[in-house]
Design a protein around this motif. Structure first.
Motif, mmCIF file in Angstrom:
data_model
loop_
_atom_site.group_PDB
_atom_site.id
_atom_site.type_symbol
_atom_site.label_atom_id
_atom_site.label_comp_id
_atom_site.label_asym_id
_atom_site.label_seq_id
_atom_site.Cartn_x
_atom_site.Cartn_y
_atom_site.Cartn_z
ATOM 1 N N GLU A 110 -67.009 -17.134 -21.417
ATOM 2 C CA GLU A 110 -65.556 -16.997 -21.409
ATOM 3 C C GLU A 110 -65.003 -17.638 -22.671
ATOM 4 N N VAL A 111 -64.208 -16.879 -23.427
ATOM 5 C CA VAL A 111 -63.624 -17.388 -24.670
ATOM 6 C C VAL A 111 -62.101 -17.382 -24.632
ATOM 7 N N GLY A 112 -61.534 -16.889 -23.553
ATOM 8 C CA GLY A 112 -60.087 -16.879 -23.431
ATOM 9 C C GLY A 112 -59.651 -16.379 -22.074
ATOM 10 N N ARG A 113 -58.396 -16.696 -21.749
ATOM 11 C CA ARG A 113 -57.851 -16.287 -20.455
ATOM 12 C C ARG A 113 -56.341 -16.184 -20.610
ATOM 13 N N VAL A 114 -55.791 -15.078 -20.161
ATOM 14 C CA VAL A 114 -54.349 -14.896 -20.165
ATOM 15 C C VAL A 114 -53.917 -14.921 -18.693
ATOM 16 N N PRO A 115 -53.252 -15.990 -18.276
ATOM 17 C CA PRO A 115 -52.855 -16.114 -16.872
ATOM 18 C C PRO A 115 -51.890 -15.001 -16.447
ATOM 19 N N ASP A 116 -52.130 -14.470 -15.270
ATOM 20 C CA ASP A 116 -51.229 -13.503 -14.622
ATOM 21 C C ASP A 116 -50.945 -12.275 -15.485
ATOM 22 N N ALA A 117 -51.855 -11.873 -16.330
ATOM 23 C CA ALA A 117 -51.624 -10.750 -17.243
ATOM 24 C C ALA A 117 -51.787 -9.393 -16.571
ATOM 25 N N ILE A 118 -52.482 -9.345 -15.443
ATOM 26 C CA ILE A 118 -52.752 -8.071 -14.770
ATOM 27 C C ILE A 118 -52.023 -8.071 -13.434
ATOM 28 N N ARG A 119 -51.103 -7.138 -13.280
ATOM 29 C CA ARG A 119 -50.356 -7.036 -12.027
ATOM 30 C C ARG A 119 -50.995 -5.948 -11.172
ATOM 31 N N VAL A 120 -51.776 -6.376 -10.190
ATOM 32 C CA VAL A 120 -52.465 -5.457 -9.288
ATOM 33 C C VAL A 120 -51.479 -4.860 -8.289
ATOM 34 N N ALA A 121 -50.550 -5.682 -7.856
ATOM 35 C CA ALA A 121 -49.511 -5.268 -6.903
ATOM 36 C C ALA A 121 -48.398 -6.308 -6.988
ATOM 37 N N PRO A 122 -47.220 -5.994 -6.487
ATOM 38 C CA PRO A 122 -46.156 -7.006 -6.492
ATOM 39 C C PRO A 122 -46.642 -8.291 -5.802
ATOM 40 N N GLY A 123 -46.511 -9.410 -6.522
ATOM 41 C CA GLY A 123 -46.956 -10.686 -5.978
ATOM 42 C C GLY A 123 -48.449 -10.940 -6.115
ATOM 43 N N ASP A 124 -49.193 -10.036 -6.734
ATOM 44 C CA ASP A 124 -50.640 -10.192 -6.915
ATOM 45 C C ASP A 124 -50.981 -10.031 -8.392
ATOM 46 N N ASP A 125 -50.751 -11.091 -9.144
ATOM 47 C CA ASP A 125 -51.062 -11.106 -10.566
ATOM 48 C C ASP A 125 -52.405 -11.789 -10.769
ATOM 49 N N ARG A 126 -53.202 -11.249 -11.682
ATOM 50 C CA ARG A 126 -54.542 -11.781 -11.951
ATOM 51 C C ARG A 126 -54.668 -12.158 -13.421
ATOM 52 N N ASP A 127 -55.554 -13.095 -13.687
ATOM 53 C CA ASP A 127 -55.842 -13.470 -15.060
ATOM 54 C C ASP A 127 -56.627 -12.357 -15.752
ATOM 55 N N ASP A 128 -56.398 -12.219 -17.037
ATOM 56 C CA ASP A 128 -57.194 -11.346 -17.887
ATOM 57 C C ASP A 128 -58.189 -12.265 -18.593
ATOM 58 N N ILE A 129 -59.463 -12.151 -18.240
ATOM 59 C CA ILE A 129 -60.502 -13.042 -18.745
ATOM 60 C C ILE A 129 -61.216 -12.344 -19.908
ATOM 61 N N ILE A 130 -61.304 -13.039 -21.034
ATOM 62 C CA ILE A 130 -61.941 -12.495 -22.228
ATOM 63 C C ILE A 130 -63.314 -13.147 -22.357
ATOM 64 N N MET A 131 -64.347 -12.310 -22.492
ATOM 65 C CA MET A 131 -65.716 -12.813 -22.562
ATOM 66 C C MET A 131 -66.413 -12.239 -23.791
ATOM 67 N N LEU A 132 -67.386 -12.983 -24.307
ATOM 68 C CA LEU A 132 -68.072 -12.618 -25.541
ATOM 69 C C LEU A 132 -69.568 -12.830 -25.395
ATOM 70 N N LEU A 133 -70.322 -11.885 -25.934
ATOM 71 C CA LEU A 133 -71.786 -12.014 -25.996
ATOM 72 C C LEU A 133 -72.205 -11.888 -27.463
ATOM 73 N N PRO A 134 -72.582 -13.013 -28.098
ATOM 74 C CA PRO A 134 -73.124 -12.908 -29.463
ATOM 75 C C PRO A 134 -74.483 -12.210 -29.400
ATOM 76 N N LEU A 135 -74.759 -11.356 -30.357
ATOM 77 C CA LEU A 135 -75.998 -10.572 -30.330
ATOM 78 C C LEU A 135 -77.083 -11.123 -31.237
ATOM 79 N N HIS A 136 -76.785 -12.133 -32.030
ATOM 80 C CA HIS A 136 -77.795 -12.670 -32.930
ATOM 81 C C HIS A 136 -78.890 -13.374 -32.128
ATOM 82 N N GLN A 137 -80.071 -13.325 -32.672
ATOM 83 C CA GLN A 137 -81.233 -13.970 -32.016
ATOM 84 C C GLN A 137 -81.514 -15.300 -32.709
ATOM 85 N N TYR A 138 -81.824 -16.309 -31.929
ATOM 86 C CA TYR A 138 -82.186 -17.612 -32.505
ATOM 87 C C TYR A 138 -83.694 -17.732 -32.582
#
Length: 176
Positions: free
Chosen positions: A148-176
């Motif tokens: 998880e690299v970010g979160r926008v609270p209540d950014a997604i309105r599923v229904a009136p009174g039901d707001d959800r966070d928009d969670i931003i996730m990242l997968l780096p592809l480089h190999q160590y």
């Protein structure tokens, strides 16, 4: 039995109908893929066309997982960035596994196939996705290596009174 994955399959009526059916079934099973149930194929079809148009224009690529009967059982769209400062990562959209195939490890297989496909695209160093809070899917993505690299609270309105966070996730592809 495992899925057979294909990147950038030929688009025909069978694939189109399979995408519409999968997206409708996943949405109606409560999957957070842009709709809130109930939806019909007619609701979903314009979104499928929009995604396929982006694919035809070279802006995104489609990864499809077919089950043992050859039916569309899983998908993910890998969308390329057009901004010159962000071309080193891509978006993963519309990650879906058919409800009847969930619990078989196909989601993990799909995520591994998507990472493999992204690694095969010149210059791509990471995959970014967003997911709807309150579904638990962020824990699944974390188990696949995404952070998880970010979160926008209540950014997604599923229904009136039901707001959800928009969670931003990242997968780096480089190999160590």
């Amino acid at each position: 039995m495992s899925l057979t994955f294909e990147l950038d399959p030929a688009v025909d009526r069978t694939l189109h109908d399979g995408l519409v059916a999968l997206w409708t079934d996943v949405s109606n099973a409560g999957g957070s893929v842009g709709f809130v149930p109930p939806v019909t194929a007619d609701d979903v079809r314009p979104e499928v066309v929009k995604h396929l148009s982006a694919m035809a224009e070279g802006r995104c690529r489609l990864l499809v997982g077919y089950d043992e009967e050859g039916a569309v059982a899983a998908t993910a769209f890998l969308t390329l960035n057009t901004h010159r400062l962000m071309r080193h990562w891509l978006w993963l959209y519309t990650v879906m596994v058919a409800p009847g195939h969930q619990g078989k490890g196909y989601g993990r297989d799909l995520m591994a196939a998507a990472a493999g496909a992204a690694r095969g695209i010149d210059g791509i160093e990471a995959i970014r996705l967003t997911c709807r809070g309150g579904t638990g899917v962020d824990r699944f993505y974390a188990s696949c290596g995404y952070k998880e690299v970010g979160r926008v609270p209540d950014a997604i309105r599923v229904a009136p009174g039901d707001d959800r966070d928009d969670i931003i996730m990242l997968l780096p592809l480089h190999q160590y």
